[in-house]
Design a protein around this motif. Structure first.
Motif, PDB file in Angstrom:
ATOM      1  N   GLN A  15       0.819  -1.209   0.000  1.00 18.27           N
ATOM      2  CA  GLN A  15       0.000   0.000   0.000  1.00 18.27           C
ATOM      3  C   GLN A  15       0.857   1.265   0.000  1.00 18.27           C
ATOM      4  O   GLN A  15       0.622   2.192   0.774  1.00 18.27           O
ATOM      5  CB  GLN A  15      -0.961  -0.001   1.191  1.00 18.27           C
ATOM      6  N   THR A  16       1.834   1.306  -0.898  1.00 22.49           N
ATOM      7  CA  THR A  16       2.741   2.439  -0.991  1.00 22.49           C
ATOM      8  C   THR A  16       2.741   3.065  -2.377  1.00 22.49           C
ATOM      9  O   THR A  16       2.930   4.267  -2.522  1.00 22.49           O
ATOM     10  CB  THR A  16       4.186   1.995  -0.652  1.00 22.49           C
ATOM     11  N   MET A  17       2.494   2.271  -3.415  1.00 19.22           N
ATOM     12  CA  MET A  17       2.623   2.753  -4.787  1.00 19.22           C
ATOM     13  C   MET A  17       1.731   3.957  -5.081  1.00 19.22           C
ATOM     14  O   MET A  17       2.080   4.787  -5.913  1.00 19.22           O
ATOM     15  CB  MET A  17       2.326   1.626  -5.782  1.00 19.22           C
ATOM     16  N   GLU A  18       0.585   4.076  -4.399  1.00 12.45           N
ATOM     17  CA  GLU A  18      -0.291   5.220  -4.652  1.00 12.45           C
ATOM     18  C   GLU A  18       0.307   6.522  -4.123  1.00 12.45           C
ATOM     19  O   GLU A  18      -0.160   7.602  -4.461  1.00 12.45           O
ATOM     20  CB  GLU A  18      -1.686   4.986  -4.057  1.00 12.45           C
ATOM     21  N   HIS A  19       1.357   6.415  -3.322  1.00 10.13           N
ATOM     22  CA  HIS A  19       1.962   7.602  -2.716  1.00 10.13           C
ATOM     23  C   HIS A  19       3.249   8.042  -3.398  1.00 10.13           C
ATOM     24  O   HIS A  19       3.883   8.992  -2.944  1.00 10.13           O
ATOM     25  CB  HIS A  19       2.225   7.357  -1.230  1.00 10.13           C
ATOM     26  N   VAL A  20       3.642   7.379  -4.456  1.00 11.57           N
ATOM     27  CA  VAL A  20       4.839   7.805  -5.191  1.00 11.57           C
ATOM     28  C   VAL A  20       4.396   8.453  -6.498  1.00 11.57           C
ATOM     29  O   VAL A  20       3.461   7.991  -7.151  1.00 11.57           O
ATOM     30  CB  VAL A  20       5.828   6.640  -5.442  1.00 11.57           C
ATOM     31  N   ASN A  21       5.072   9.538  -6.861  1.00  4.43           N
ATOM     32  CA  ASN A  21       4.641  10.261  -8.054  1.00  4.43           C
ATOM     33  C   ASN A  21       5.156   9.656  -9.355  1.00  4.43           C
ATOM     34  O   ASN A  21       4.753  10.071 -10.427  1.00  4.43           O
ATOM     35  CB  ASN A  21       4.993  11.748  -7.958  1.00  4.43           C
ATOM     36  N   ASN A  22       6.039   8.670  -9.266  1.00  9.10           N
ATOM     37  CA  ASN A  22       6.494   7.991 -10.473  1.00  9.10           C
ATOM     38  C   ASN A  22       6.581   6.487 -10.202  1.00  9.10           C
ATOM     39  O   ASN A  22       7.674   5.945  -9.983  1.00  9.10           O
ATOM     40  CB  ASN A  22       7.845   8.544 -10.931  1.00  9.10           C
ATOM     41  N   TRP A  48     -10.240   3.530  -3.388  1.00  5.33           N
ATOM     42  CA  TRP A  48      -9.855   3.975  -2.061  1.00  5.33           C
ATOM     43  C   TRP A  48     -10.087   5.465  -1.992  1.00  5.33           C
ATOM     44  O   TRP A  48     -10.028   6.154  -3.007  1.00  5.33           O
ATOM     45  CB  TRP A  48      -8.370   3.665  -1.863  1.00  5.33           C
ATOM     46  N   TYR A  49     -10.292   5.985  -0.826  1.00  9.95           N
ATOM     47  CA  TYR A  49     -10.455   7.428  -0.673  1.00  9.95           C
ATOM     48  C   TYR A  49      -9.088   8.115  -0.693  1.00  9.95           C
ATOM     49  O   TYR A  49      -8.059   7.470  -0.479  1.00  9.95           O
ATOM     50  CB  TYR A  49     -11.197   7.739   0.633  1.00  9.95           C
ATOM     51  N   GLN A  50      -9.085   9.410  -0.964  1.00 11.91           N
ATOM     52  CA  GLN A  50      -7.828  10.147  -0.916  1.00 11.91           C
ATOM     53  C   GLN A  50      -7.327  10.188   0.524  1.00 11.91           C
ATOM     54  O   GLN A  50      -8.091  10.472   1.442  1.00 11.91           O
ATOM     55  CB  GLN A  50      -8.021  11.573  -1.412  1.00 11.91           C
ATOM     56  N   HIS A  51      -6.061   9.903   0.700  1.00 13.02           N
ATOM     57  CA  HIS A  51      -5.489   9.907   2.041  1.00 13.02           C
ATOM     58  C   HIS A  51      -4.026  10.330   1.961  1.00 13.02           C
ATOM     59  O   HIS A  51      -3.445  10.361   0.889  1.00 13.02           O
ATOM     60  CB  HIS A  51      -5.643   8.527   2.704  1.00 13.02           C
ATOM     61  N   GLN A  52      -3.465  10.679   3.088  1.00 14.93           N
ATOM     62  CA  GLN A  52      -2.103  11.220   3.185  1.00 14.93           C
ATOM     63  C   GLN A  52      -1.898  12.324   2.141  1.00 14.93           C
ATOM     64  O   GLN A  52      -0.905  12.379   1.435  1.00 14.93           O
ATOM     65  CB  GLN A  52      -1.051  10.118   3.067  1.00 14.93           C
ATOM     66  N   LYS A  53      -2.903  13.202   2.075  1.00 16.50           N
ATOM     67  CA  LYS A  53      -2.904  14.310   1.116  1.00 16.50           C
ATOM     68  C   LYS A  53      -1.739  15.243   1.403  1.00 16.50           C
ATOM     69  O   LYS A  53      -1.395  15.438   2.554  1.00 16.50           O
ATOM     70  CB  LYS A  53      -4.217  15.088   1.228  1.00 16.50           C
ATOM     71  N   PRO A  54      -1.101  15.796   0.440  1.00 17.82           N
ATOM     72  CA  PRO A  54      -1.380  15.745  -0.990  1.00 17.82           C
ATOM     73  C   PRO A  54      -0.622  14.640  -1.722  1.00 17.82           C
ATOM     74  O   PRO A  54      -0.549  14.640  -2.941  1.00 17.82           O
ATOM     75  CB  PRO A  54      -0.919  17.120  -1.460  1.00 17.82           C
ATOM     76  N   HIS A  55      -0.055  13.709  -0.998  1.00 16.96           N
ATOM     77  CA  HIS A  55       0.769  12.668  -1.630  1.00 16.96           C
ATOM     78  C   HIS A  55      -0.021  11.381  -1.838  1.00 16.96           C
ATOM     79  O   HIS A  55       0.289  10.337  -1.269  1.00 16.96           O
ATOM     80  CB  HIS A  55       2.031  12.420  -0.797  1.00 16.96           C
ATOM     81  N   ASP A  56      -1.040  11.477  -2.650  1.00 15.93           N
ATOM     82  CA  ASP A  56      -1.879  10.335  -3.010  1.00 15.93           C
ATOM     83  C   ASP A  56      -2.163  10.495  -4.492  1.00 15.93           C
ATOM     84  O   ASP A  56      -2.971  11.333  -4.884  1.00 15.93           O
ATOM     85  CB  ASP A  56      -3.171  10.355  -2.175  1.00 15.93           C
ATOM     86  N   TYR A  57      -1.472   9.711  -5.342  1.00  9.05           N
ATOM     87  CA  TYR A  57      -1.437   9.999  -6.768  1.00  9.05           C
ATOM     88  C   TYR A  57      -2.226   9.043  -7.661  1.00  9.05           C
ATOM     89  O   TYR A  57      -2.781   9.461  -8.665  1.00  9.05           O
ATOM     90  CB  TYR A  57       0.016  10.017  -7.262  1.00  9.05           C
ATOM     91  N   PHE A  58      -2.223   7.746  -7.367  1.00  9.96           N
ATOM     92  CA  PHE A  58      -2.741   6.780  -8.335  1.00  9.96           C
ATOM     93  C   PHE A  58      -3.572   5.687  -7.680  1.00  9.96           C
ATOM     94  O   PHE A  58      -3.424   5.407  -6.496  1.00  9.96           O
ATOM     95  CB  PHE A  58      -1.585   6.104  -9.087  1.00  9.96           C
ATOM     96  N   ARG A  59      -4.388   5.039  -8.487  1.00  8.87           N
ATOM     97  CA  ARG A  59      -5.094   3.806  -8.150  1.00  8.87           C
ATOM     98  C   ARG A  59      -4.770   2.816  -9.260  1.00  8.87           C
ATOM     99  O   ARG A  59      -4.485   3.208 -10.394  1.00  8.87           O
ATOM    100  CB  ARG A  59      -6.606   4.032  -8.054  1.00  8.87           C
TER     101      ARG A  59
END
Length: 161
Positions: A15-22, A48-59
């Motif tokens: 559950q980390t990939m959604e928090h990386v920008n690349n 999933w809902y947006q979380h750890q904003k603003p570092h939530d990039y992808f699904r």
């Protein structure tokens, strides 16, 4: 990553990939440090809902994950959804609690909300999840899932997917 090529037998990304920008760059690096035949254990959200904003990039869909892994010389050995429609519905109904009971402004308000909160929690955190856990077996396709859990394998040198 500060490691030599083909250094590891396994890598884990939960559950980390959604928090990386690349995410392609991250997957490329993980592929680089895995030995041929090494395993990559990955879980990623789809709904999933947006979380750890603003570092939530992808699904991620199963097809997107497969594509990203194939582009980095890995193949999926096993992939499973994190529940189906009813599990997904149960999760989102639990969020109703936060919408109904915003932070109380006073101790009196908190005290007055308590019986209603207990009732809502009993229904949405215990009764419905138990019911939906069993109903989830009806959903054979599992396209409405919270995400994916997979095991991928690094292909050997010169192998193709």
């Amino acid at each position: 990553l500060p490691f030599a090529d083909a250094s590891f037998d396994a890598a884990v990304c939960v559950q980390t990939m959604e928090h990386v920008n690349n995410p392609f760059e991250v997957t490329e690096e993980i592929g680089r440090v895995l030995k041929p035949g090494g395993r990559y254990y990955l879980s990623a959200p789809m709904m999933w809902y947006q979380h750890q904003k603003p570092h939530d990039y992808f699904r991620y869909t199963s097809f997107g994950l497969e594509y990203m892994l194939q582009e980095n010389d890995m193949r999926i050995v096993e992939i499973r959804p994190m529940g189906g429609y009813f599990w997904f519905l149960s999760f989102y109904l639990q969020m109703l609690h936060d919408k109904l009971f915003q932070r109380a402004q006073s101790n009196l308000q908190r005290l007055l909300q308590l019986p209603f909160q207990a009732m809502v929690q009993g229904i949405f955190f215990y009764a419905l999840p138990l019911l939906f856990f069993y109903l989830d077996r009806i959903d054979k396709i599992k396209d409405h899932t919270l995400g994916w859990v997979l095991i991928a394998e690094k292909l050997g040198d010169g192998s193709s997917s």
